[in-house]
Design an enzyme around this catalytic site. Structure first.
Site, PDB file in Angstrom:
ATOM      1  N   PRO A   1      -3.812 -19.372  18.048  1.00 57.55           N
ATOM      2  CA  PRO A   1      -3.163 -18.316  18.837  1.00 57.55           C
ATOM      3  C   PRO A   1      -1.743 -17.999  18.413  1.00 57.55           C
ATOM      4  CG  PRO A   1      -3.402 -20.320  20.144  1.00 57.55           C
ATOM      5  CD  PRO A   1      -4.169 -20.540  18.869  1.00 57.55           C
TER       6      PRO A   1
ATOM      7  N   GLY B   1      -4.742  -7.345   6.383  1.00 64.18           N
ATOM      8  CA  GLY B   1      -4.843  -6.851   5.012  1.00 64.18           C
ATOM      9  C   GLY B   1      -6.040  -7.374   4.240  1.00 64.18           C
ATOM     10  N   ASP B   2      -5.889  -7.410   2.926  1.00 58.08           N
ATOM     11  CA  ASP B   2      -7.007  -7.757   2.047  1.00 58.08           C
ATOM     12  C   ASP B   2      -7.525  -9.166   2.297  1.00 58.08           C
ATOM     13  OD1 ASP B   2      -6.301  -5.334   0.998  1.00 58.08           O
ATOM     14  OD2 ASP B   2      -5.894  -6.051  -1.034  1.00 58.08           O
TER      15      ASP B   2
ATOM     16  N   SER C   1       7.284  -4.683  -0.847  1.00 59.80           N
ATOM     17  CA  SER C   1       7.070  -3.299  -0.460  1.00 59.80           C
ATOM     18  C   SER C   1       6.971  -2.375  -1.670  1.00 59.80           C
ATOM     19  CB  SER C   1       8.229  -2.853   0.441  1.00 59.80           C
ATOM     20  OG  SER C   1       7.829  -1.794   1.270  1.00 59.80           O
TER      21      SER C   1
ATOM     22  N   CYS D   1      -0.625   1.007  -5.101  1.00 64.26           N
ATOM     23  CA  CYS D   1      -1.565   2.087  -5.419  1.00 64.26           C
ATOM     24  C   CYS D   1      -0.989   3.058  -6.445  1.00 64.26           C
ATOM     25  CB  CYS D   1      -1.961   2.853  -4.161  1.00 64.26           C
ATOM     26  SG  CYS D   1      -2.783   1.822  -2.941  1.00 64.26           S
TER      27      CYS D   1
ATOM     28  N   ARG E   1      11.506  -3.213  15.130  1.00 57.99           N
ATOM     29  CA  ARG E   1      11.733  -2.057  16.009  1.00 57.99           C
ATOM     30  C   ARG E   1      11.416  -2.414  17.462  1.00 57.99           C
ATOM     31  NH1 ARG E   1       9.195   0.702  11.693  1.00 57.99           N
ATOM     32  NH2 ARG E   1       7.307   1.010  12.926  1.00 57.99           N
TER      33      ARG E   1
ATOM     34  N   ILE F   1      -0.978 -17.640  15.146  1.00 60.09           N
ATOM     35  CA  ILE F   1      -1.071 -17.106  13.786  1.00 60.09           C
ATOM     36  C   ILE F   1      -1.918 -15.824  13.764  1.00 60.09           C
ATOM     37  CG2 ILE F   1      -1.699 -17.603  11.382  1.00 60.09           C
ATOM     38  CD1 ILE F   1      -1.439 -20.558  11.977  1.00 60.09           C
TER      39      ILE F   1
END
Lengths: 567, 567
Positions: free
Chosen positions: B288, B294-295, B48, B52, B31, B290
C-alpha cells in the site's frame, strides 16, 4: 418475414428535392426495395450536386466544374433505377388523395404517392437592403449562382478595379471571401454581428479577423448593408448602416437561410416556431405518410434541448437514410438531437465548433464552467507544431457541453474527437483518460484533448481556481495581477501594475507577493496557463487567495484585441 | 478538510524513473502538495527526454538534439522544487523500513520514503542472436543509443557502402528504417512475423510493405536474424534463419521490450504472468505504500480483458498523474483498461490501431464481424482526396471492438474518433450517426467513420451478406464470381472465371447471372464495396443467394498480394 416483404410497404415513393437528404433517401430506399417506384422531383436542373464545394470551384481550387455534379438523372437511373425529374417543382400536396402537384415547363400534373419525402432544403434570407436587385448582387447557394459569380469575375479587367463586397460572415460568407481573394479581388466583408462567424464565441473570432486582415480583407463588423446603388460606371455602391460607402464590382449576400417549408405549411403539416417542418425521431411529419429531412426540418439541439432548424449537410444525409428506413419498415436508428458540428477554413486557419457555444449556454441559462487550452497539435519538439486554441464548456458535474477550436493544423481532429465525446456524454474525467494515437508527427503523449480534460478536472474539483478574460476590468480594479512569465516576455507587453515574478522564482519571493497584494486577491497569469497553474498552486497552498487566468495571456489578448499592453 | 491537509499525506515521496510516467507523477505530486519532499531517481544521465522523438532526430527531421531534452534536473528544481538525481540507480527496496537503496558513482545510500512510485520502464528484449555484441549492433531506446547510431552513420563514407540491417519491424523498428533511409542508407528489414508491424492485422500490412519497397527497403519477412559476424573490412555480416547473409555497416535491433520489474520482483511485489508489476485501478501495487506506472506495469486490455504490459507513452503519462493523485489522497479517475491505440508513419503512409485486432479477437475467442471501407479522407470532389483503408471489428450486438487504418492522410483523425467511440462503448448505429466536422477540405458529409457504421449496420442486421478476402479459395471453388465494375476496370485485371456485368446493367441482365450461377452462390464484388452493395441488394431481392466482398477488389488484392489477376 423480412421488413421489405411487409404488405404495407409503399409501392410509390416520391421525393421532393434531389440534393443531400432527398437523394440519400432515394438511394437508400432503392437499396432496401428493388420493386418500389421512386420518383425524385427537383425544381432546378441539377441533382446531387456538391453545394458545399461551390466556393472551392469559385476559388479555382476545384478546377473542374463537372466534378461538383456527383450524379445525373441518367446515372441515377442506371445505378439505382430512380426516376429523377429535374425542372419539376412540387407546388401542392393533396394529403387526402395522396398526390403531389408537379409543375414543369411543359405543364402541370398530379403524382400519386404512398410515401412522400420532403427534402426541399432552405431558402436564402433576403435582408432588408434597398437595391438588392442590382445586377452585381449575387448569392452563393446553387450551381447557377456559382456560374453567374464566375462570369462576373471573368468579366473584370485583370489590371482594373476588382472589388467585391461580401455581406454575411457565416460559414459560406467566409468561404466566399477566401475564394474571391484567391481570384485576386479586393474583398470587404460586412457582418451585422460584432464578430465574424457568429456561431463562434466572440473570444475566438478575433483570430479569424486577424487572418482575414492579414490577407487584405477589409472588415466591417457590427454594421449592416443598407442599400446597393449603381455607380456611374455601372458598378455597385454598397452603403452600410454606419454610412460607409463601398464601391463594388461584385456583391455576394449570404446572411443565412430559413427552412423552405412553404409547401409543407400549405399542406397543413405541423411546423415548429422557427418555421421548420416538425418531425419525429424517424423523420415522420404530422402526416404518417409524409417524411421530411434536411435544412427544412426542425431538430432538437443537443445540450440545450431547444428546437429549430440546423442547416448542415451531414445531418441531412443521415436523416435521408433514416427516413427511407422508416418508410420501408426497416429498423431505424433514431437520433434524438443534433450537435451542430461545423468547420470552416479561413485562409491558413481552421475554425470548428461542436455542441453549445458559451453564448448559447448563457441564453439557455445552463450552468457551465469554461476552460481554455493552447496545446500543440503535435509534439512540441517535432517541427511545425501549431497551437490548437480550444475553448470548451463543462457542466458542474463534469459533462462536456460544447467546444470550439481555432488553429492552423489539427483542429478538425480535436473537434471530431470532442464531438464524439459529447455524443457519448463524456466528462472531463473521460477526456483526461482518452487514449488517442500518439507519435511525434501526429500528437502528444498528452493530447490537447487530454490537456483539456486535465484542466477541466482541476477547475471543477477546485484544485485550480480560475478567472476569465471577461473579468479583466474587475480584476484590474480589485486584485494584484501576478505575471509569472519570464522577464523577456513581460518586457514585450504586460498588464498595467502587474507584478512580474517568473514562476521559477516564486517560492523564494512569496514575501514580495504578500506585500504587493496587501490582502487583495492575486490574479495569476502566464502565456497559456501552464506555468501559472504551478504558480497558482504554490500560492493557494501558501495561504493566498489566488486564481489562474484561464487560457493565459494568449486568450486574454485574443479576446480583448482592444487591450494596449504596457511596455 | 482538503485532501492535501490530510494527516496521512506522505511527506517523503520517492520516484524511481525520470521519464514519462515517473516525471508526470512527480510534477503532479508537486502541484498537489507544495510541502512534500519529492526525490526522483534516474539511473541514466537524462530525465524527461522525448524517447518517442529519437528516430526523428536520427532522420534529421528534428534538427536540434537538445529539443529532445524537455527538462533538466535544474529546470525541474526551479519550476517544481523537485530533487532530481541522475546517475542514481535504485537497487533494492526495504519495504519494512520503507527505504530504497540508491547506487551512484559516489557510493550507495538508503533513501526513506512514505510513498514510493516505481516507473522504471521496460528493457529491450535481447534476441537469441549469436554475435550480438558486435560493435555495429545497436538498439534505439535511449539518448546514448541515439548518439551511438548517429556517430556510426556519420562515420560512413558518403559515396561508399552505407548498409543498415534493422531487426524487428514493430513501431520503433519501422521508424528506425525510415530514419536510416532518410540518412541515405540502404536498409534491409528483418521480421520474424510474416508481416511488418505485427500489431496490425496481416491483411493491411502489405500496404506498408509496398511503401517500404517503393522506398528501397529490402524486406525479409518470416525469418529471424541468427548470427552477426565480422566481415573482413570490419563491418558486420548478418545471417538470417533462411541462410541469407546481409552485409551491414550498422545493425539496429528492436524486437520488443519487457517490463523492467526486477526491482519490484526482488522486493516481493506481486507481478503478473507476463512479468508486469500488478497494480490496482489507482496504480497501487500489492504494497500500500508503493505505486507503479508505465511500461513496467500490467494493465487490463480493453475488449479482451486480458492482462499484460502495454508499453505506450500516453497511458504511462496518465498513470503517473493518477498515481500522484492516489498517493496524495486526491480524487482519482480510475482507468479500467488500455485500448492500445498506436500509430506510426512509414514514409508517406500512416498506420494506426485501436482496440482489439482480428488476430487478438480470434485468439480470445470473441465473436466478431469484420467490416472494410476505403472512403476518401475528404470530399472526393476536392483535390487530393486519399483513401483511408479501415478494417474494423464489431460484436454481434453492434459494439465496436477494434479498428485499424492505413492511408496517406486523415488516418490519425479516424483512429482517434474510433478510439473515443470504443472507449464510450459505441455501436455501429452510433458510428453511423456521429456528427463530425464537414467542409470539403476536411471530410465528407458522410465521413469514413459514418460509412463504416453504415456498412456495419447493413452487415449486422442482415441487409448485406458479405464474404471476406480470406474466403477467396472457397469462393472460387464453389461460387459464381460476379464482378460489377466497369469493363475497363475488369480488363485491367480480374478473378479467373468471373462474370463481368457493370452494376448499371445488372437489372437488365439478371438472366445471364442466373444462367452462369447455375444454382451456385453468387459472390459479388466491385472495387471498394460501394457498387457491389447495390448489386448484391438487387440480387438478394431478386431471389439470388448472393453476398458482397467486404472491401472489394482493393481489400482482396491488398490481403492477397500473391494473387495474379487474369487479364
Amino acid at each position: 418475414m423480412s421488413p421489405t416483404d411487409a404488405p404495407s410497404t409503399p409501392r410509390r415513393i416520391v421525393v421532393v428535392g434531389g440534393v443531400a437528404g432527398g437523394m440519400s433517401a432515394a438511394a437508400r430506399a432503392r437499396r432496401l426495395d428493388e420493386s418500389a417506384s421512386i420518383v425524385v422531383l427537383e425544381q432546378s436542373q441539377y441533382v446531387s450536386f456538391a453545394n458545399c464545394g461551390l466556393p472551392y470551384h469559385l476559388s479555382g481550387e476545384i478546377e473542374d466544374r463537372d466534378s461538383l455534379l456527383l450524379h445525373t438523372p441518367q446515372s441515377l437511373r442506371a445505378a439505382l433505377a430512380l426516376d429523377v425529374r429535374t425542372g419539376s417543382r412540387a407546388t401542392a400536396i393533396d394529403r387526402a388523395a395522396r398526390t403531389v402537384t408537379v409543375e414543369t415547363a411543359d405543364g402541370t400534373y398530379d403524382l400519386p404517392y404512398d410515401a412522400l419525402l420532403l427534402a426541399p432544403g432552405a431558402v436564402a434570407v433576403r435582408p432588408p437592403v434597398e437595391g438588392l436587385d442590382h445586377p452585381a448582387v449575387h448569392q452563393l447557394r446553387t450551381v447557377p449562382d456559382l456560374d453567374a459569380i464566375i462570369a462576373s469575375v471573368d468579366r473584370l479587367p485583370a489590371d482594373g478595379p476588382r472589388r467585391a463586397v461580401v455581406v454575411g460572415a457565416g460559414f459560406i460568407g467566409l468561404e466566399a471571401v477566401e475564394a474571391l481573394a484567391a481570384r485576386g479581388l479586393d474583398v470587404a466583408l460586412v457582418e451585422l454581428a460584432d464578430h465574424v462567424l457568429p456561431p463562434l464565441d466572440a473570444e475566438l473570432a478575433p483570430l479569424l479577423a486577424g487572418e482575414l486582415r492579414t490577407h487584405g480583407v477589409a472588415l466591417h463588423l457590427g454594421v449592416s448593408a443598407s442599400a446597393v446603388a449603381s455607380a456611374d460606371d455601372g458598378s455597385a455602391l454598397v452603403t452600410l448602416s454606419d454610412g460607409t460607402r463601398l464601391p463594388a464590382d461584385l456583391v455576394v449576400v449570404n446572411v443565412g437561410v430559413r427552412p423552405a417549408s412553404a409547401l409543407a405549411r400549405e399542406a397543413g403539416l405541423e411546423l415548429g416556431e422557427r418555421g421548420g417542418i416538425r418531425v419525429d425521431h424517424d423523420q415522420r411529419t404530422s402526416d404518417p405518410h409524409i417524411w421530411a429531412v434536411g435544412d427544412a426540418v426542425e431538430v432538437v439541439q443537443a445540450v440545450t434541448g431547444l428546437t429549430g432548424p440546423v442547416p448542415l449537410a451531414g445531418p441531412a444525409n443521415r436523416q435521408g437514410r433514416r427516413a427511407a428506413d422508416s418508410m420501408l419498415g426497416h429498423r431505424t436508428t433514431p437520433q434524438a438531437s443534433v450537435l451542430g458540428t461545423a468547420i470552416v477554413r479561413v485562409f491558413g486557419l481552421t475554425a470548428a465548433v461542436t455542441g453549445a457555444s458559451q453564448a448559447t449556454l448563457q441564453r439557455a441559462g445552463i450552468p457551465h464552467e469554461v476552460v481554455r487550452t493552447h496545446a500543440g497539435h503535435h509534439a512540441g519538439y517535432f517541427p511545425g507544431a501549431e497551437q490548437v486554441h480550444v475553448v470548451a464548456s463543462f457542466a458542474p458535474d463534469g459533462r462536456l457541453l460544447g467546444a470550439q477550436a481555432v488553429g492552423r493544423d489539427g483542429v478538425d481532429k480535436r473537434i471530431d474527437v470532442l464531438a464524439t465525446a459529447l455524443r457519448a456524454g463524456m466528462t472531463a474525467d473521460d477526456l483526461a483518460e482518452l487514449e488517442l494515437a500518439y507519435a511525434p508527427p501526429y500528437g502528444s503523449a498528452k493530447d490537447p484533448v487530454n490537456m483539456l480534460g486535465f484542466v477541466a478536472q482541476n477547475v471543477l474539483d477546485g484544485t485550480l481556481p480560475q478567472w476569465h478574460p471577461t473579468e479583466l476590468d474587475d480584476v484590474l480594479a480589485s486584485s494584484l495581477v501576478l505575471d509569472v512569465r519570464s522577464r523577456a516576455e513581460f518586457a514585450r507587453g504586460h498588464l498595467a501594475d502587474a507584478l512580474n515574478i517568473p514562476h521559477t522564482e516564486l517560492r523564494e519571493r512569496l514575501d514580495e507577493v504578500r506585500e504587493a497584494a496587501a490582502g487583495r486577491h492575486v490574479a495569476v497569469h502566464c502565456a497559456s496557463g501552464v506555468r501559472s497553474n504551478i504558480a497558482t498552486r504554490v500560492l493557494v497552498q501558501s495561504g493566498f487567495d489566488a486564481s489562474n487566468l484561464s487560457g493565459g495571456w494568449i486568450s486574454l489578448t485574443t479576446a480583448r484585441p482592444d487591450l494596449t499592453p504596457t511596455r
